[in-house]
Write a protein that holds these residues in place. Sequence first.
Motif, short mmCIF file in Angstrom:
data_model
loop_
_atom_site.label_atom_id
_atom_site.label_comp_id
_atom_site.label_asym_id
_atom_site.label_seq_id
_atom_site.Cartn_x
_atom_site.Cartn_y
_atom_site.Cartn_z
N LYS A 1 -4.29 9.32 -11.01
CA LYS A 1 -4.25 9.18 -9.56
C LYS A 1 -5.49 8.45 -9.05
O LYS A 1 -5.39 7.53 -8.22
CB LYS A 1 -4.14 10.57 -8.90
CG LYS A 1 -4.00 10.49 -7.39
CD LYS A 1 -3.75 11.87 -6.78
CE LYS A 1 -3.56 11.76 -5.27
NZ LYS A 1 -3.31 13.08 -4.66
N GLU A 2 -6.65 8.84 -9.55
CA GLU A 2 -7.89 8.18 -9.14
C GLU A 2 -7.90 6.72 -9.59
O GLU A 2 -8.31 5.82 -8.84
CB GLU A 2 -9.08 8.92 -9.74
CG GLU A 2 -10.43 8.32 -9.40
CD GLU A 2 -11.58 9.07 -10.05
OE1 GLU A 2 -12.71 8.57 -9.99
OE2 GLU A 2 -11.34 10.15 -10.64
N PHE A 3 -7.45 6.47 -10.83
CA PHE A 3 -7.41 5.10 -11.34
C PHE A 3 -6.49 4.23 -10.50
O PHE A 3 -6.84 3.10 -10.11
CB PHE A 3 -6.96 5.08 -12.80
CG PHE A 3 -6.73 3.70 -13.35
CD1 PHE A 3 -7.79 2.93 -13.80
CD2 PHE A 3 -5.45 3.15 -13.38
CE1 PHE A 3 -7.58 1.65 -14.28
CE2 PHE A 3 -5.23 1.87 -13.87
CZ PHE A 3 -6.30 1.12 -14.32
N LEU A 4 -5.30 4.74 -10.21
CA LEU A 4 -4.33 3.96 -9.44
C LEU A 4 -4.85 3.66 -8.04
O LEU A 4 -4.62 2.56 -7.51
CB LEU A 4 -2.99 4.71 -9.37
CG LEU A 4 -2.22 4.78 -10.68
CD1 LEU A 4 -1.06 5.76 -10.57
CD2 LEU A 4 -1.72 3.40 -11.09
N SER A 5 -5.54 4.61 -7.44
CA SER A 5 -6.14 4.36 -6.13
C SER A 5 -7.16 3.24 -6.22
O SER A 5 -7.22 2.37 -5.36
CB SER A 5 -6.78 5.64 -5.59
OG SER A 5 -7.36 5.40 -4.34
N GLY A 6 -7.96 3.26 -7.29
CA GLY A 6 -8.94 2.20 -7.49
C GLY A 6 -8.32 0.84 -7.68
O GLY A 6 -8.94 -0.18 -7.37
N GLN A 7 -7.11 0.83 -8.21
CA GLN A 7 -6.37 -0.43 -8.41
C GLN A 7 -5.53 -0.81 -7.19
O GLN A 7 -4.73 -1.74 -7.25
CB GLN A 7 -5.47 -0.32 -9.66
CG GLN A 7 -6.23 -0.37 -10.97
CD GLN A 7 -6.80 -1.74 -11.24
OE1 GLN A 7 -7.95 -2.02 -10.85
NE2 GLN A 7 -6.05 -2.62 -11.88
N ARG A 8 -5.67 -0.03 -6.11
CA ARG A 8 -4.99 -0.26 -4.83
C ARG A 8 -3.49 0.01 -4.90
O ARG A 8 -2.68 -0.68 -4.28
CB ARG A 8 -5.28 -1.66 -4.30
CG ARG A 8 -6.76 -1.89 -4.01
CD ARG A 8 -6.99 -3.16 -3.23
NE ARG A 8 -6.41 -3.07 -1.90
CZ ARG A 8 -6.36 -4.08 -1.02
NH1 ARG A 8 -6.87 -5.25 -1.36
NH2 ARG A 8 -5.81 -3.93 0.17
N ASP B 1 0.81 -1.22 0.00
CA ASP B 1 0.00 0.00 0.00
C ASP B 1 0.85 1.27 0.00
O ASP B 1 0.32 2.36 -0.22
CB ASP B 1 -0.92 0.03 1.23
CG ASP B 1 -2.12 -0.89 1.07
OD1 ASP B 1 -2.38 -1.33 -0.07
OD2 ASP B 1 -2.78 -1.17 2.07
N PHE B 2 2.15 1.14 0.24
CA PHE B 2 3.01 2.32 0.32
C PHE B 2 3.52 2.71 -1.07
O PHE B 2 3.78 1.86 -1.92
CB PHE B 2 4.18 2.07 1.26
CG PHE B 2 3.79 2.10 2.71
CD1 PHE B 2 3.87 3.29 3.44
CD2 PHE B 2 3.31 0.96 3.35
CE1 PHE B 2 3.50 3.32 4.78
CE2 PHE B 2 2.95 0.99 4.68
CZ PHE B 2 3.03 2.18 5.40
N ASN B 3 3.70 4.01 -1.24
CA ASN B 3 4.18 4.56 -2.51
C ASN B 3 5.48 3.91 -2.96
O ASN B 3 5.72 3.75 -4.16
CB ASN B 3 4.37 6.08 -2.36
CG ASN B 3 4.85 6.73 -3.62
OD1 ASN B 3 6.05 6.80 -3.85
ND2 ASN B 3 3.93 7.20 -4.44
N GLU B 4 6.33 3.53 -2.03
CA GLU B 4 7.62 2.95 -2.37
C GLU B 4 7.48 1.75 -3.29
O GLU B 4 8.23 1.59 -4.26
CB GLU B 4 8.37 2.56 -1.09
CG GLU B 4 9.57 1.64 -1.28
CD GLU B 4 10.70 2.25 -2.10
OE1 GLU B 4 11.66 1.52 -2.38
OE2 GLU B 4 10.62 3.44 -2.46
N PHE B 5 6.51 0.88 -3.02
CA PHE B 5 6.40 -0.33 -3.82
C PHE B 5 5.81 -0.06 -5.20
O PHE B 5 6.11 -0.77 -6.16
CB PHE B 5 5.60 -1.40 -3.07
CG PHE B 5 6.41 -2.08 -2.00
CD1 PHE B 5 7.28 -3.11 -2.32
CD2 PHE B 5 6.35 -1.65 -0.69
CE1 PHE B 5 8.05 -3.72 -1.36
CE2 PHE B 5 7.11 -2.25 0.29
CZ PHE B 5 7.97 -3.29 -0.04
#
Length: 264
Positions: free
Chosen positions: A253-260, A118-122
């Motif tokens: 950004k919205e799409f990526l959030s939806g993809q977790r 869930d972290f940006n790093e990964f």
Amino acid sequence: MKFAEAWRERFGTAPPTTPEDLTPLLGHRSIRDYANTEVSEELVGTLIGVAQSAATSSNLQLWSVVSIQEPTHRQELARLCANQRQVANAPWFLAFIVDHHRLVQAAAKVGEEALGLDFNEFYTMAVIDAALAAERLVCAAEFLGLGVCYIGALRNDPEGVRLALDLPERTFGVFGLCLGWPSEDNAAMIKPRLPSESVWFRERYDPKRGIGDSDARMTEFYEKEKMKGEVTWSMRSGRRVDEHHLTGREVLKEFLSGQRFDRR
């Protein structure tokens, strides 16, 4: 083309004393017109193996690739990629995928929840992995004489690409890649790059370096390519990064959030 000629085309300066074997790496061009010559699946499989041999953080291998060959399916991807002709016509089209899905599955098998994903790093690691793998493939392909063209427009409609490729949660089509033998009349030229002094700093970053003679050299290049020479590199680049040239990617950004992806 010799190394010295390729260096002058790229940077406008005398070349360093460097082995000629590096010429294919220096001469990269985006090839958009391809010969009607087969590129075998065996050769593509070898190139994928080369891509898998690229560096990958912690050996996590956070990327996948989808090849799209069926004609109707290819036309659909071309439409999603701004109808670029090379996407429709290249012998091979590869979609590189940022992929956390496989690792979630692997972690679940051994009782791990993979909450760190869930972290940006990964997410960053996965994008780097995909880019390193693709560029390793490109270097090998160009060494063999093949031509390539990266397709950033795969991100123009991320949801459309997700549906077209049946991408599961925790995956993202990050860019495409056209692959084939260049046509005999292909006229792609080596495009100038910024001078090394603008990108290579010693010890500390120097914000005063600027872009050197890039505007003048790119104007010359644009005129040779029958583009608008009066529009400089700075003008083109400045317009490209204004808020009106995202071509659908403003929803990422919205799409990526939806993809977790990229939650913390």
